[in-house]
Motif scaffolding. Structure first.
Motif, PDB file in Angstrom:
ATOM      1  N   GLN A 154      -3.462   0.417 -12.115  1.00  0.00           N
ATOM      2  CA  GLN A 154      -2.617  -0.664 -11.648  1.00  0.00           C
ATOM      3  C   GLN A 154      -2.560  -1.835 -12.608  1.00  0.00           C
ATOM      4  O   GLN A 154      -2.995  -2.932 -12.336  1.00  0.00           O
ATOM      5  N   SER A 173       4.532  12.360  -5.506  1.00  0.00           N
ATOM      6  CA  SER A 173       3.151  11.935  -5.317  1.00  0.00           C
ATOM      7  C   SER A 173       2.766  11.215  -6.599  1.00  0.00           C
ATOM      8  O   SER A 173       2.637  11.835  -7.654  1.00  0.00           O
ATOM      9  N   ALA A 174       2.608   9.894  -6.498  1.00  0.00           N
ATOM     10  CA  ALA A 174       2.209   9.153  -7.689  1.00  0.00           C
ATOM     11  C   ALA A 174       0.775   9.503  -8.053  1.00  0.00           C
ATOM     12  O   ALA A 174       0.326   9.275  -9.167  1.00  0.00           O
ATOM     13  N   LYS A 175       0.051  10.072  -7.092  1.00  0.00           N
ATOM     14  CA  LYS A 175      -1.344  10.427  -7.341  1.00  0.00           C
ATOM     15  C   LYS A 175      -1.432  11.719  -8.161  1.00  0.00           C
ATOM     16  O   LYS A 175      -2.071  11.756  -9.206  1.00  0.00           O
ATOM     17  N   ASN A 200       6.935   8.585  -1.164  1.00  0.00           N
ATOM     18  CA  ASN A 200       5.736   8.783  -1.991  1.00  0.00           C
ATOM     19  C   ASN A 200       4.586   9.313  -1.123  1.00  0.00           C
ATOM     20  O   ASN A 200       4.649   9.284   0.094  1.00  0.00           O
ATOM     21  N   LYS A 201       3.542   9.764  -1.791  1.00  0.00           N
ATOM     22  CA  LYS A 201       2.328  10.296  -1.140  1.00  0.00           C
ATOM     23  C   LYS A 201       2.592  11.591  -0.392  1.00  0.00           C
ATOM     24  O   LYS A 201       2.029  11.829   0.684  1.00  0.00           O
ATOM     25  N   ASP A 213       0.794  -1.244   0.000  1.00  0.00           N
ATOM     26  CA  ASP A 213       0.000   0.000   0.000  1.00  0.00           C
ATOM     27  C   ASP A 213       0.823   1.290   0.000  1.00  0.00           C
ATOM     28  O   ASP A 213       0.248   2.358   0.079  1.00  0.00           O
ATOM     29  N   ASP A 220       1.534  14.304  -1.141  1.00  0.00           N
ATOM     30  CA  ASP A 220       0.329  15.138  -1.197  1.00  0.00           C
ATOM     31  C   ASP A 220      -0.571  14.952   0.029  1.00  0.00           C
ATOM     32  O   ASP A 220      -1.450  15.759   0.297  1.00  0.00           O
ATOM     33  N   GLY A 267       2.395   2.366  -2.490  1.00  0.00           N
ATOM     34  CA  GLY A 267       2.243   3.007  -3.793  1.00  0.00           C
ATOM     35  C   GLY A 267       3.056   2.421  -4.930  1.00  0.00           C
ATOM     36  O   GLY A 267       3.195   3.030  -5.983  1.00  0.00           O
ATOM     37  N   LYS A 268       3.538   1.203  -4.758  1.00  0.00           N
ATOM     38  CA  LYS A 268       4.345   0.559  -5.780  1.00  0.00           C
ATOM     39  C   LYS A 268       3.607   0.459  -7.120  1.00  0.00           C
ATOM     40  O   LYS A 268       4.136   0.869  -8.159  1.00  0.00           O
ATOM     41  N   SER A 269       2.386  -0.074  -7.097  1.00  0.00           N
ATOM     42  CA  SER A 269       1.654  -0.256  -8.359  1.00  0.00           C
ATOM     43  C   SER A 269       1.295   1.077  -8.997  1.00  0.00           C
ATOM     44  O   SER A 269       1.369   1.232 -10.218  1.00  0.00           O
ATOM     45  N   THR A 270       0.905   2.044  -8.179  1.00  0.00           N
ATOM     46  CA  THR A 270       0.531   3.353  -8.714  1.00  0.00           C
ATOM     47  C   THR A 270       1.748   4.015  -9.364  1.00  0.00           C
ATOM     48  O   THR A 270       1.657   4.582 -10.456  1.00  0.00           O
TER      49      THR A 270
HETATM   50  P1  GDP Z   1       1.090  -1.051  -3.540  1.00  0.00           P
HETATM   51  O1  GDP Z   1       0.414  -1.984  -2.593  1.00  0.00           O
HETATM   52  O2  GDP Z   1       2.431  -0.629  -3.021  1.00  0.00           O
HETATM   53  O3  GDP Z   1       1.134  -1.534  -4.953  1.00  0.00           O
HETATM   54  O4  GDP Z   1       0.240   0.306  -3.476  1.00  0.00           O
HETATM   55  P2  GDP Z   1      -0.805   0.877  -4.514  1.00  0.00           P
HETATM   56  O5  GDP Z   1      -0.123   1.482  -5.683  1.00  0.00           O
HETATM   57  O6  GDP Z   1      -1.835  -0.137  -4.778  1.00  0.00           O
HETATM   58  O7  GDP Z   1      -1.388   2.102  -3.659  1.00  0.00           O
HETATM   59  C1  GDP Z   1      -2.081   1.924  -2.446  1.00  0.00           C
HETATM   60  C2  GDP Z   1      -3.066   3.047  -2.253  1.00  0.00           C
HETATM   61  O8  GDP Z   1      -2.401   4.288  -2.121  1.00  0.00           O
HETATM   62  C3  GDP Z   1      -4.019   3.195  -3.442  1.00  0.00           C
HETATM   63  O9  GDP Z   1      -5.297   3.530  -2.941  1.00  0.00           O
HETATM   64  C4  GDP Z   1      -3.426   4.378  -4.209  1.00  0.00           C
HETATM   65  O10 GDP Z   1      -4.407   5.078  -4.927  1.00  0.00           O
HETATM   66  C5  GDP Z   1      -2.848   5.221  -3.096  1.00  0.00           C
HETATM   67  N1  GDP Z   1      -1.711   6.031  -3.542  1.00  0.00           N
HETATM   68  C6  GDP Z   1      -0.642   5.628  -4.262  1.00  0.00           C
HETATM   69  N2  GDP Z   1       0.215   6.661  -4.448  1.00  0.00           N
HETATM   70  C7  GDP Z   1      -0.338   7.740  -3.830  1.00  0.00           C
HETATM   71  C8  GDP Z   1       0.066   9.119  -3.662  1.00  0.00           C
HETATM   72  O11 GDP Z   1       1.112   9.575  -4.111  1.00  0.00           O
HETATM   73  N3  GDP Z   1      -0.772   9.915  -2.938  1.00  0.00           N
HETATM   74  C9  GDP Z   1      -1.932   9.461  -2.404  1.00  0.00           C
HETATM   75  N4  GDP Z   1      -2.693  10.324  -1.726  1.00  0.00           N
HETATM   76  N5  GDP Z   1      -2.342   8.188  -2.558  1.00  0.00           N
HETATM   77  C10 GDP Z   1      -1.558   7.342  -3.254  1.00  0.00           C
END
Ligand code: GDP
Ligand code: MG
Length: 596
Positions: free
Chosen positions: A40, A163-165, A132-133, A16, A135, A18-21
């Motif tokens: 993703q 911020s990958a978002k 990451n994140k 969670d 924001d 943010g790897k996939s994002t």
């Molecule tokens: P993974 O488990 O590492 O692959 O994480 P995901 O990419 O699935 O991201 C987990 C959650 O964090 C998802 O709900 C994403 O939308 C959210 N997320 C990822 N990057 C960011 C970011 O830069 N900012 C915010 N606010 N949310 C993010």
């Protein structure tokens, strides 16, 4: 692309963070996928989306124009995101020269961050630290950077903030990859040596192997050999993943891509193997070992008549997962079924969930057990996968059980509770350290069997969800264990036997019988249940016969209530599973896993 303009890297992160994002954003930025086309992209399976974990690693090649106005080929290797797959994680890491180490700006480093950091350091990978994140309102990038410096020894000036978002800071990621991660070093003209780091099954092409070319080149039509088995294959197709397979006819030194060896069964390929040209053997790459199942459980159709359907479903599902081992088995108590071996608990849960969701199978799973080693003295040993095979007529000198090295990070206020729990579960404290402000890092050696009986959810419960947990495989160690049998009407039920710590035999026996008594329906006759260890009865329960009609409870004329009761009874009946001489509800089995 010559090797100096190739970078092979992966992203490592706690779940969670943010790897996939991030991977999606990088693919969009380089045009590998259209913007917003698929959230993703790399997480393909339904269970992966639901649970937010990556089960099978996927890979994508990106073409990126650097500030030197040259194009670079960047191969992003998506590692499996869970500890159960730590061998596969380390194989994927072996195909890389560097990694993005991603940490959530709100949550800071977690157990998986630390465990993956150790794996990557052992492989000698160059790390690009990334927060990451940023924001998020709760983001504290400075504090998190300091944690990374304190716990992992990272230079805070190197940290990339993103911020990958929102996309903020994303333009700094790929330049850092090119600048800080070394190009693969190999012999372009040397004999072919390639690492097989993953494989999956494709309906049309059969097995697709993901490879990194360490030395030399591979071309369509080449004859290649797998070092571990000596089997040879003709390469039917080679190409890159962009992210769908795209044939290129050739892969050169340093590149990452796929080869199709023209085989049907994924069981024939081994992750971590070295492939070379026919009659041109090379020194195999280090670290290969066949995947080994660590957790075993019995799978049985709820309704014995569904066995044929279950067979088909299991066949299909194992087509794509070489690490599950299944054997048909016949339990005296449960009838025909399977004994399945998994890499770990989550691997098992994912398999079960897919069996139900994708194939509609209705199964009961017996309490998972680990592979023990029995020592009979004078060098005579035997592996034990099924507790009911534990010999009662032969003297066992010692039992060895598998362990894990667990990494736990929790807020310091919960440290006492976590340590208490680990002690209850026969843990041995290896390390205790500060992990940033108000947080503690603990490393424990724990019996793997404790993970099979709900350790992780108990830890979550005792820390209000704040503890994070990850583990690496550990060694076998001597344990004081005894066989515990559950008897129905005086006869042992094979599917319920387990090995338990001698000091817990009585409490566990009582707890199991208590759960059975609570969940089983009364019959026309008394049901006698006993728990016994080494022939000694340690607990007993009697489920008294029903004396009155169920409807007698509903005095008065409330018809709807009567009907409800009857319906409920009928529903209950449908989910009963015959277990030797008794019938138990399907829901009993997961409850037994939690018995303590
Ligand atoms: P993974 O488990 O590492 O692959 O994480 P995901 O990419 O699935 O991201 C987990 C959650 O964090 C998802 O709900 C994403 O939308 C959210 N997320 C990822 N990057 C960011 C970011 O830069 N900012 C915010 N606010 N949310 C993010
Ligand atoms: Mg993911």
């Amino acid at each position: 692309f010559s090797a100096e303009r190739i970078r092979n890297f992966c992203i490592i992160a706690h779940v969670d963070h943010g790897k996939s994002t991030l991977a999606d954003r990088l693919m969009e930025m380089t045009g590998a996928i259209r913007k917003g086309s698929a959230a993703q992209y790399l997480d393909k399976l339904q269970v992966e989306r639901e649970r937010g974990i990556t089960v099978k690693a996927q890979t994508v090649s990106l073409v990126y124009r650097h500030r030197d106005q040259k194009n670079y080929l960047l191969n992003l290797i998506d590692t499996p995101g869970h500890v159960d797959f730590s061998y596969e994680v380390s194989r994927s890491l072996a195909a890389c020269q560097g990694a993005l180490l991603v940490v959530d700006a709100g949550q800071g480093i977690q157990a998986q961050t630390v465990a993956n950091f150790h794996l990557a350091s052992e492989q000698g990978l160059a790390l690009v630290p990334l927060i990451n994140k940023i924001d998020l309102p709760a983001a504290e990038p400075d504090k998190v950077a300091q944690q990374m410096a304190d716990v992992l020894g990272i230079d805070t000036s190197q940290v990339v903030l993103t911020s990958a978002k929102t996309g903020k800071g994303m333009h700094k990621v790929l330049p850092a990859v090119v600048d800080q991660i070394p190009a693969p070093q190999g012999l372009p003209e040397g004999p072919l040596r390639m690492l097989l780091f993953d494989a999956f099954h494709d309906e049309y092409r059969g097995v697709i192997c993901l490879v990194q070319l360490v030395d030399g080149r591979v071309t369509k039509g080449d004859r290649i050999v797998a070092s571990s088995t000596g089997e040879d294959y003709e390469v039917q197709e080679v190409g890159i993943l962009a992210p769908e397979p795209y044939p290129t006819g050739v892969l050169l030194c340093g590149q990452v891509g796929y080869v199709v060896p023209g085989i049907k069964s994924i069981k024939a390929v081994r992750v971590g193997d070295t492939l070379h040209h026919f009659k041109k053997p090379v020194d195999p790459l280090p670290g290969f070992r066949p995947a080994k199942a660590m957790v075993f459980a019995g799978l049985y159709p709820v309704d014995g008549e569904d066995f044929a359907d279950l067979c088909k479903a299991v066949d299909k599902l194992t087509l794509n997962d070489a690490s599950v081992v299944v054997k048909k088995e016949n339990s005296e108590a449960l009838g025909p079924g399977f004994r399945a071996g998994f890499l770990g608990m989550l691997h098992m849960e994912v398999f079960m969930q897919r069996l139900e969701q994708e194939y509609g199978a209705n199964v009961v799973t017996t309490t998972p057990t680990v592979t023990y080693i029995l020592d009979f003295g004078r060098g005579e040993t035997q592996e034990l996968e099924r507790p009911s095979d534990y010999p009662l007529d032969k003297k066992v000198h010692g039992v060895l059980e598998p362990t894990v090295l667990a990494t736990i990070i929790c807020p310091s206020q919960y440290q006492g509770r976590v340590m208490g729990l680990c002690q209850e579960r026969r843990g041995e404290l290896m390390e205790q350290a500060v992990a940033g402000q108000d947080r503690t890092l603990l490393r424990y050696i724990l019996p793997l069997s404790e993970l099979a009986t709900d350790l992780y959810s108990e830890m979550k419960a005792r820390t209000q969800g704040y503890a994070t947990f990850d583990y690496e495989e550990g060694e076998y160690r001597l344990a004081d264990l005894q066989r515990l049998d559950i008897l129905a009407h005086g006869k042992p039920v094979d599917a319920l036997a387990r090995l338990v710590s001698r000091s817990e035999v009585e409490t566990l026996g009582r707890s199991i019988l208590g759960k059975m008594k609570d969940m089983m329906e009364r019959q026309q006759f008394d049901i006698i249940l006993q728990a016994s260890a080494d022939g000694r009865v340690v607990a007993r329960e009697t489920i008294k016969a029903v004396r009155k009609n169920v409807l007698a409870k509903c005095y008065g004329g409330d018809v709807t209530r009567k009907r409800k009761l009857l319906d409920k009874q009928k529903e209950g009946k449908q989910k009963l599973k015959r277990l030797g001489s008794i019938e138990v509800p399907q829901e009993l089995f997961p409850e037994l896993m939690k018995a303590r």
